[in-house]
Motif scaffolding. Sequence first.
Motif, PDB file in Angstrom:
ATOM      1  N   GLU A 168     -18.961  54.740 -42.737  1.00 38.52           N
ATOM      2  CA  GLU A 168     -19.906  55.836 -42.968  1.00 38.52           C
ATOM      3  C   GLU A 168     -19.371  57.184 -42.492  1.00 38.52           C
ATOM      4  O   GLU A 168     -20.026  58.215 -42.674  1.00 38.52           O
ATOM      5  CB  GLU A 168     -21.234  55.540 -42.268  1.00 38.52           C
ATOM      6  CG  GLU A 168     -21.986  54.351 -42.845  1.00 38.52           C
ATOM      7  CD  GLU A 168     -23.371  54.185 -42.235  1.00 38.52           C
ATOM      8  OE1 GLU A 168     -23.887  55.168 -41.657  1.00 38.52           O
ATOM      9  OE2 GLU A 168     -23.940  53.076 -42.347  1.00 38.52           O
ATOM     10  N   GLY A 169     -18.196  57.186 -41.849  1.00 37.91           N
ATOM     11  CA  GLY A 169     -17.618  58.434 -41.366  1.00 37.91           C
ATOM     12  C   GLY A 169     -18.223  58.944 -40.078  1.00 37.91           C
ATOM     13  O   GLY A 169     -18.074  60.119 -39.727  1.00 37.91           O
ATOM     14  N   ARG A 170     -18.861  58.085 -39.312  1.00 41.48           N
ATOM     15  CA  ARG A 170     -19.516  58.490 -38.060  1.00 41.48           C
ATOM     16  C   ARG A 170     -18.652  58.196 -36.838  1.00 41.48           C
ATOM     17  O   ARG A 170     -18.861  58.786 -35.776  1.00 41.48           O
ATOM     18  CB  ARG A 170     -20.853  57.758 -37.908  1.00 41.48           C
ATOM     19  CG  ARG A 170     -21.822  57.970 -39.067  1.00 41.48           C
ATOM     20  CD  ARG A 170     -23.077  57.130 -38.874  1.00 41.48           C
ATOM     21  NE  ARG A 170     -23.951  57.144 -40.024  1.00 41.48           N
ATOM     22  CZ  ARG A 170     -24.924  58.041 -40.240  1.00 41.48           C
ATOM     23  NH1 ARG A 170     -25.114  59.008 -39.351  1.00 41.48           N
ATOM     24  NH2 ARG A 170     -25.684  57.969 -41.311  1.00 41.48           N
ATOM     25  N   VAL A 171     -17.722  57.253 -36.955  1.00 35.97           N
ATOM     26  CA  VAL A 171     -16.902  56.790 -35.844  1.00 35.97           C
ATOM     27  C   VAL A 171     -15.442  56.883 -36.262  1.00 35.97           C
ATOM     28  O   VAL A 171     -15.100  56.597 -37.420  1.00 35.97           O
ATOM     29  CB  VAL A 171     -17.271  55.337 -35.460  1.00 35.97           C
ATOM     30  CG1 VAL A 171     -16.336  54.800 -34.392  1.00 35.97           C
ATOM     31  CG2 VAL A 171     -18.721  55.254 -34.998  1.00 35.97           C
ATOM     32  N   ASP A 172     -14.564  57.264 -35.336  1.00 37.74           N
ATOM     33  CA  ASP A 172     -13.135  57.348 -35.625  1.00 37.74           C
ATOM     34  C   ASP A 172     -12.492  55.971 -35.505  1.00 37.74           C
ATOM     35  O   ASP A 172     -12.786  55.226 -34.565  1.00 37.74           O
ATOM     36  CB  ASP A 172     -12.454  58.318 -34.662  1.00 37.74           C
ATOM     37  CG  ASP A 172     -12.850  59.770 -34.918  1.00 37.74           C
ATOM     38  OD1 ASP A 172     -13.186  60.083 -36.087  1.00 37.74           O
ATOM     39  OD2 ASP A 172     -12.830  60.561 -33.960  1.00 37.74           O
ATOM     40  N   ARG A 173     -11.596  55.666 -36.425  1.00 38.29           N
ATOM     41  CA  ARG A 173     -10.958  54.360 -36.417  1.00 38.29           C
ATOM     42  C   ARG A 173      -9.801  54.272 -35.432  1.00 38.29           C
ATOM     43  O   ARG A 173      -9.528  53.215 -34.879  1.00 38.29           O
ATOM     44  CB  ARG A 173     -10.460  54.008 -37.821  1.00 38.29           C
ATOM     45  CG  ARG A 173      -9.832  52.612 -37.875  1.00 38.29           C
ATOM     46  CD  ARG A 173      -9.652  52.099 -39.269  1.00 38.29           C
ATOM     47  NE  ARG A 173      -9.146  50.734 -39.276  1.00 38.29           N
ATOM     48  CZ  ARG A 173      -8.932  50.019 -40.359  1.00 38.29           C
ATOM     49  NH1 ARG A 173      -9.183  50.546 -41.541  1.00 38.29           N
ATOM     50  NH2 ARG A 173      -8.481  48.783 -40.289  1.00 38.29           N
ATOM     51  N   ASN A 174      -9.098  55.352 -35.188  1.00 38.48           N
ATOM     52  CA  ASN A 174      -7.853  55.286 -34.433  1.00 38.48           C
ATOM     53  C   ASN A 174      -8.060  55.364 -32.927  1.00 38.48           C
ATOM     54  O   ASN A 174      -7.247  55.936 -32.209  1.00 38.48           O
ATOM     55  CB  ASN A 174      -6.921  56.417 -34.892  1.00 38.48           C
ATOM     56  CG  ASN A 174      -6.516  56.275 -36.340  1.00 38.48           C
ATOM     57  OD1 ASN A 174      -6.281  55.167 -36.819  1.00 38.48           O
ATOM     58  ND2 ASN A 174      -6.448  57.383 -37.054  1.00 38.48           N
ATOM     59  N   GLN A 175      -9.139  54.798 -32.429  1.00 36.50           N
ATOM     60  CA  GLN A 175      -9.368  54.756 -30.994  1.00 36.50           C
ATOM     61  C   GLN A 175     -10.372  53.650 -30.667  1.00 36.50           C
ATOM     62  O   GLN A 175     -11.057  53.133 -31.544  1.00 36.50           O
ATOM     63  CB  GLN A 175      -9.887  56.100 -30.486  1.00 36.50           C
ATOM     64  CG  GLN A 175     -11.185  56.566 -31.120  1.00 36.50           C
ATOM     65  CD  GLN A 175     -11.570  57.955 -30.660  1.00 36.50           C
ATOM     66  OE1 GLN A 175     -11.228  58.369 -29.558  1.00 36.50           O
ATOM     67  NE2 GLN A 175     -12.279  58.683 -31.505  1.00 36.50           N
TER      68      GLN A 175
END
Length: 322
Positions: free
Chosen positions: A277-284
């Motif tokens: 949904e674009g609410r949370v960053d994937r690279n962490q």
Amino acid sequence: MSSQMLNRQAVSARAFGRAAGRSRSSVRVMASAKPLTFSKYQGLGNDFILVDNRHTSEPVVTPEQAVKICDRNFGIGGDGVIFALPPVGDTDLTMRIFNSDGSEPEMCGNGIRCLAKFVSDIDNAAPRKYKIHTLAGLIQPEMLADGQVRVDMGTPILEGPKVPTTLAPTQGSTVVQQDLVVEGKTYKVTCVSMGNPHAVIYSCDGEPIKIDDLDKELAALGPKFERNAVFPARTNTEFVEVISRSHVRMVVWERGAGRTLACGTGACALVVAGILEGRVDRNQVCRVDLPGGPLQIEWRQSDNHIYMTGPAELVFSGQLRA
């Protein structure tokens, strides 16, 4: 996802439906004259009765007996009964679990951390990684030197029919922020399977979820999602509030257990949904605050696997007599 795992999911979904159909009136007292040796563990307040069942391939407790054992007034009390069974293929052991309503889910994230700690404790083993066969496929928890358990949860299942849900896909075959009207309100639902189905909700009627406002409604609202017709195998439901792009809060209504203090697979599913949904960053690593405490969740791009890190603690051990 292998066809073998999908077949296991289908079998498990059917088993879940059959077990969930049993009523509490069918509960009977344990018939065995031999006491049941058990240990109770909890992961962030999600508590389970653990049984060393490695001497036989079938659980020594029936689903009906599990209901009585999990009763918090007349039994030991717990969200489920977990069995350490003999290994299948190239694994160390097999996990089976009966929920507090007698149904059998495919897997449980907090439960598998508790199972790894339980086996490590009774075998007096040094910190190590376990390969555990489940109805959701191979899951690999690792005991860390600090007492935490890190679990390789595998890859998420995102295709709507495989979750399963009949909600129409919105991104390819994935159901992301699809409308679902419940009790006159429109919830945006993203569907993810971690071997078991999850409906993740970040917003309602165009407004972001606020946990403090929703918390008191969960007991009435949760069953309306769990048993909604768009989820043919029923579903776990997570309501999520965003604190930052690497920190969220959630409450959960678990399929077959109701409101619980924590859900490991749910924490994984909501991070996946938040990224979609674009609410949370994937690279962490994302911190997920559950009612029972925090979990650390990471969806790695390198292998597409999800890693969950959190505690598992012994509460007490004992024997249950018929």
